[in-house]
Design a protein around this motif. Structure first.
Motif, mmCIF file in Angstrom:
data_model
loop_
_atom_site.group_PDB
_atom_site.id
_atom_site.type_symbol
_atom_site.label_atom_id
_atom_site.label_comp_id
_atom_site.label_asym_id
_atom_site.label_seq_id
_atom_site.Cartn_x
_atom_site.Cartn_y
_atom_site.Cartn_z
ATOM 1 N N LYS A 196 0.806 -1.219 0.000
ATOM 2 C CA LYS A 196 0.000 0.000 0.000
ATOM 3 C C LYS A 196 0.836 1.264 0.000
ATOM 4 O O LYS A 196 0.312 2.353 -0.210
ATOM 5 N N THR B 89 2.473 -6.154 5.239
ATOM 6 C CA THR B 89 1.982 -6.679 3.965
ATOM 7 C C THR B 89 3.107 -7.319 3.153
ATOM 8 O O THR B 89 2.844 -8.082 2.218
ATOM 9 N N TYR C 132 -5.621 -4.246 6.836
ATOM 10 C CA TYR C 132 -4.470 -5.150 6.907
ATOM 11 C C TYR C 132 -4.906 -6.511 7.444
ATOM 12 O O TYR C 132 -5.598 -6.585 8.458
#
Length: 409
Positions: free
Chosen positions: A297, A325, A366
């Motif tokens: 992101k 991530t 998330y």
């Protein structure tokens, strides 16, 4: 879509403001007309003042010296949260009142009018009580929760951990955001807590500053007091690159990053930039890998392949990567990385954090956002951070120092 959504939010906020005023006016309905008018004027003046200060504070939050301004933004957030909760029971009450009004119109003879359907004092009291919970909770988070440091202890067992490292203690801190602190005292308390843990290793997993390298400089002496048997390793987080402010030139932005890297060295930390370090005990080895920020992101600066290639054939490997991530996106393609340590999410600095229930709005963004995760033989630990950003406090997910103990299974 955003052009439609923004006006809807504005309408709902105005409605929430109006319901807040209605709840208060219902409670003082027995007062004199002058008293009710005065209450209305004071309510509007306070509300407008909080909105003005809050917007100003949020617009200036990326300035170099803007720590106190964040509290105006935090006060606005507390007021909005309170008004939204006040609006819910009041809105339901209006739906009931509308139903009663329609029923009366249908069932009563033509020309007959009954008394007006007034608001319930009980509902107004309930609404104000509900609104007080987030309001005072967020205020507590600003003045207490933001520096109410918690030590989280986690024991992990690995069959491939070299016996020489059985019982290794690792202290992890993350997301210090030193530009948000108004004094040195809170971080000094955090350093004292870290030193009491007597960790063998200390890792700092990114976001040392909010945007500017100089934000940490008044805290260098404090942070250099962290003690560890081995070198203290650090990495960069997305905020450390200062991508969220306007620079007069690319050279000025690069100079800021160079200054920040130099500040890591002044503290005494070994900043890892897509590289690894091997620790050896009694002829046995583990590898520590550190990458620059990489996330799905936010900006992708890290080069895991490059860093991993330098880790050799160590039988046990720990990766420091700021954004969780990264784990699903790349890290799990390297099965010899046993443990990944991340931060970044802050646990949204707000939520419910109980042994039997964990909730935070960040979980809708998330998949891995706080605590320990496992897939196959690989582990990820997401530290919710030591500092704060945006909202100048914490509720539920308090600032964290993690102590991980590694045991040989």
């Amino acid at each position: 879509m955003s052009r439609i959504f923004s006006p809807l939010i504005l309408v709902f906020l105005v409605l929430a403001e109006w319901y807040g005023l209605q709840a208060i006016r219902t409670l003082i309905q027995a007062s004199t007309p002058g008293g009710r008018r005065l209450t209305t004027v004071l309510y509007l003046l306070v509300t407008i003042g909080i909105w003005a200060l809050g917007i100003w504070g949020m617009m200036a939050r990326r300035d170099v010296h803007a720590t106190y301004k964040a509290y105006f933004g935090g006060l606005l957030m507390a007021m909005i949260a309170a008004q939204l909760l006040i609006a819910l029971p009041m809105l339901l009450e209006d739906a009931v009142r509308l139903g009663r009004f329609v029923t009366r119109q249908v069932t009563q003879p033509s020309g007959v009018t009954g008394p007006p359907i007034s608001r319930s004092t009980f509902i107004s009291q309930l609404a104000l009580f509900l609104g007080a919970i987030p309001f005072f909770g967020l205020l507590w988070g600003m003045f207490k929760g933001g520096t109410d440091y918690q030590v989280k202890r986690v024991t992990l067992r690995f069959p491939n951990l070299p016996s020489a490292f059985d019982g290794l203690k690792i202290a992890q801190i993350s997301d210090l955001h030193t530009g948000s602190f108004q004094s040195k005292e809170p971080l000094q308390r955090a350093v004292d807590l870290i030193n009491k843990l007597k960790a063998d290793l200390v890792f700092m997993t990114g976001d040392l500053v909010n945007n500017y390298a100089q934000e940490v400089e008044e805290h260098i002496d404090t942070l250099s007091g962290i003690q560890s048997t081995h070198p203290i390793f650090s990495i960069l987080g997305n905020h450390d690159y200062s991508d969220y402010v306007q620079w007069e030139s690319a050279e000025a932005k690069r100079a800021n990053l160079d200054r920040l890297k130099n500040n890591h060295a002044k503290i005494g930390w070994r900043l890892m930039l897509d590289e690894s370090h091997t620790l050896e005990r009694n002829g046995e080895k583990i590898a520590i890998i550190g990458v620059q920020n990489w996330g799905t992101k936010f900006a992708k600066y890290g080069n895991l392949a490059k860093a991993h290639a330098t880790s050799g054939d160590a039988p046990f490997k720990i990766l420091l990567s700021h954004d969780p991530t990264h784990w699903d996106a790349q890290v799990r393609d390297y099965p010899d990385i046993d443990l990944t340590l991340s931060g970044h999410t802050h646990g949204a600095q707000f939520g419910v954090n109980l042994p039997f229930m964990k909730w935070s709005p960040v979980q809708y963004v998330y998949e891995q956002w706080a605590g320990l995760y496992q897939k196959g033989k690989q582990y990820l630990y997401v530290n919710v951070g030591l500092g704060f950003l945006g909202y100048p406090g914490r509720v539920g997910f308090l600032p964290e120092i993690t102590l991980l103990e590694l045991r040989r299974a």
